[in-house]
Scaffold this motif. Sequence first.
Motif, PDB file in Angstrom:
ATOM      1  N   VAL A   1       1.049  -1.149  -0.114  1.00 63.16           N
ATOM      2  CA  VAL A   1       0.019   0.169  -0.067  1.00 63.16           C
ATOM      3  C   VAL A   1       0.927   1.424  -0.012  1.00 63.16           C
ATOM      4  O   VAL A   1       0.613   2.313  -0.706  1.00 63.16           O
ATOM      5  CB  VAL A   1      -1.069   0.099   1.266  1.00 63.16           C
ATOM      6  N   ARG A   2       1.854   1.271   0.924  1.00 63.45           N
ATOM      7  CA  ARG A   2       2.779   2.485   0.906  1.00 63.45           C
ATOM      8  C   ARG A   2       3.554   2.769  -0.188  1.00 63.45           C
ATOM      9  O   ARG A   2       3.673   3.917  -0.614  1.00 63.45           O
ATOM     10  CB  ARG A   2       3.388   2.378   2.036  1.00 63.45           C
TER      11      ARG A   2
ATOM     12  N   LEU B   1      -4.415   4.419   6.741  1.00 68.64           N
ATOM     13  CA  LEU B   1      -3.155   4.033   7.097  1.00 68.64           C
ATOM     14  C   LEU B   1      -2.781   4.772   8.585  1.00 68.64           C
ATOM     15  O   LEU B   1      -2.092   4.214   9.294  1.00 68.64           O
ATOM     16  CB  LEU B   1      -1.839   4.336   6.214  1.00 68.64           C
ATOM     17  N   THR B   2      -3.258   5.894   8.665  1.00 71.81           N
ATOM     18  CA  THR B   2      -3.101   6.667   9.827  1.00 71.81           C
ATOM     19  C   THR B   2      -4.060   5.933  10.913  1.00 71.81           C
ATOM     20  O   THR B   2      -3.649   5.633  12.216  1.00 71.81           O
ATOM     21  CB  THR B   2      -3.565   8.207   9.641  1.00 71.81           C
TER      22      THR B   2
ATOM     23  N   ASP C   1       2.444  -3.832   5.100  1.00 70.67           N
ATOM     24  CA  ASP C   1       1.316  -3.068   4.885  1.00 70.67           C
ATOM     25  C   ASP C   1       0.718  -2.796   6.176  1.00 70.67           C
ATOM     26  O   ASP C   1       0.346  -1.668   6.381  1.00 70.67           O
ATOM     27  CB  ASP C   1       0.151  -3.800   3.870  1.00 70.67           C
ATOM     28  N   ASP C   2       1.082  -3.896   7.121  1.00 69.99           N
ATOM     29  CA  ASP C   2       0.333  -3.568   8.455  1.00 69.99           C
ATOM     30  C   ASP C   2       1.368  -3.715   9.709  1.00 69.99           C
ATOM     31  O   ASP C   2       1.856  -4.685   9.878  1.00 69.99           O
ATOM     32  CB  ASP C   2      -0.664  -4.672   8.897  1.00 69.99           C
TER      33      ASP C   2
ATOM     34  N   ALA D   1      -9.443  -0.814   8.750  1.00 65.75           N
ATOM     35  CA  ALA D   1      -9.247  -0.548   7.362  1.00 65.75           C
ATOM     36  C   ALA D   1      -8.604  -2.117   6.737  1.00 65.75           C
ATOM     37  O   ALA D   1      -7.702  -2.750   7.338  1.00 65.75           O
ATOM     38  CB  ALA D   1      -8.100   0.396   7.123  1.00 65.75           C
ATOM     39  N   ASP D   2      -9.214  -2.476   5.545  1.00 64.01           N
ATOM     40  CA  ASP D   2      -8.794  -3.520   4.922  1.00 64.01           C
ATOM     41  C   ASP D   2      -7.803  -3.149   4.135  1.00 64.01           C
ATOM     42  O   ASP D   2      -8.068  -2.624   2.977  1.00 64.01           O
ATOM     43  CB  ASP D   2     -10.093  -4.057   4.024  1.00 64.01           C
ATOM     44  N   LEU D   3      -6.221  -3.467   4.189  1.00 63.92           N
ATOM     45  CA  LEU D   3      -5.340  -2.914   3.443  1.00 63.92           C
ATOM     46  C   LEU D   3      -5.331  -3.552   2.078  1.00 63.92           C
ATOM     47  O   LEU D   3      -4.937  -3.045   1.379  1.00 63.92           O
ATOM     48  CB  LEU D   3      -3.986  -2.855   4.130  1.00 63.92           C
ATOM     49  N   ALA D   4      -5.629  -4.832   2.049  1.00 63.23           N
ATOM     50  CA  ALA D   4      -5.541  -5.666   0.776  1.00 63.23           C
ATOM     51  C   ALA D   4      -6.754  -4.899  -0.269  1.00 63.23           C
ATOM     52  O   ALA D   4      -6.306  -4.901  -1.306  1.00 63.23           O
ATOM     53  CB  ALA D   4      -6.155  -7.032   0.884  1.00 63.23           C
TER      54      ALA D   4
END
Length: 290
Positions: free
Chosen positions: A22-23, A62-63, A275-276, A211-214
Amino acid sequence: MTAPTFETFDPSPYQRAPRGNVRSMLALARALAELAPRDESGVIERTANALVQVIEDAEEALTMRRRESVPVDLSYELALDACTDALWAAVRNGLEAKASFAHASLPVVLAKHGKRRAVAIAVREGQEQATRARALAIRLFGSEGLTFTQKTYAEQAESTAEILRLIDQDGLADELDALLGPQLLVALRACQVEYEAMVEDRMSRDDRKSADLARLRGKLQRAISRHCSAVLTLLDEDEPETLTQVLAALRPLEVHRAQLASSSRPSPSETAAEDDPGAPAEPAVAEAVA
């Protein structure tokens, strides 16, 4: 390296969805949005605006994930559990210690002393307490013993609550105080209140991530792909400068892919960890064992 021309330019790499965490894709999206060229149709402007919206959503997610990833301090829970276990062990072990006066060899020792001598008086008192202590130990702990201290926090809280209710309902408090002193029961009651509150707090604690990062990564990929495709529509062989314009606008995608190629390809677990930052290396146990 020779600059590409319309004859050598291959648009297909720019039409594929980028990969990465993600980043890294957030940084790519931000660079693409910054370099978005203007077009008369407004198509690129719309995809750039959509890209900016996804960027803002990703930043907020992300925050929030960073905020949620702060480790929970479990030191009090561990200390409370250890203290409670020690107190219940003191009760059972204390009763077992009293019951040792029922040892079969003690009458042999007692026979060597007159009934009025201090040793005989102490042994007879110990034997009388041994009978009471053994009976009380069976009533409170049965064949289970202290195995409840190895169960989950919730199960232990229920087991110790049962024992305390038994003491109250069957009027065993005075007997327990007489054998082991009044301090233990007072401490156990105080710990029980704290222990049940701790269990309630654990059961109401929400460890799910907001948050679902996927899913967020997929949104970034799609938004980037749509924007890159829109930029490619500027290409016009009758206007050679459009190739330079498009290559400049899509340069961040080339840099992104070069950075990925220069590093070892991460495994799925490594990508998830990137991501996490708060994700554990191994699946977490549903509930700690007491």
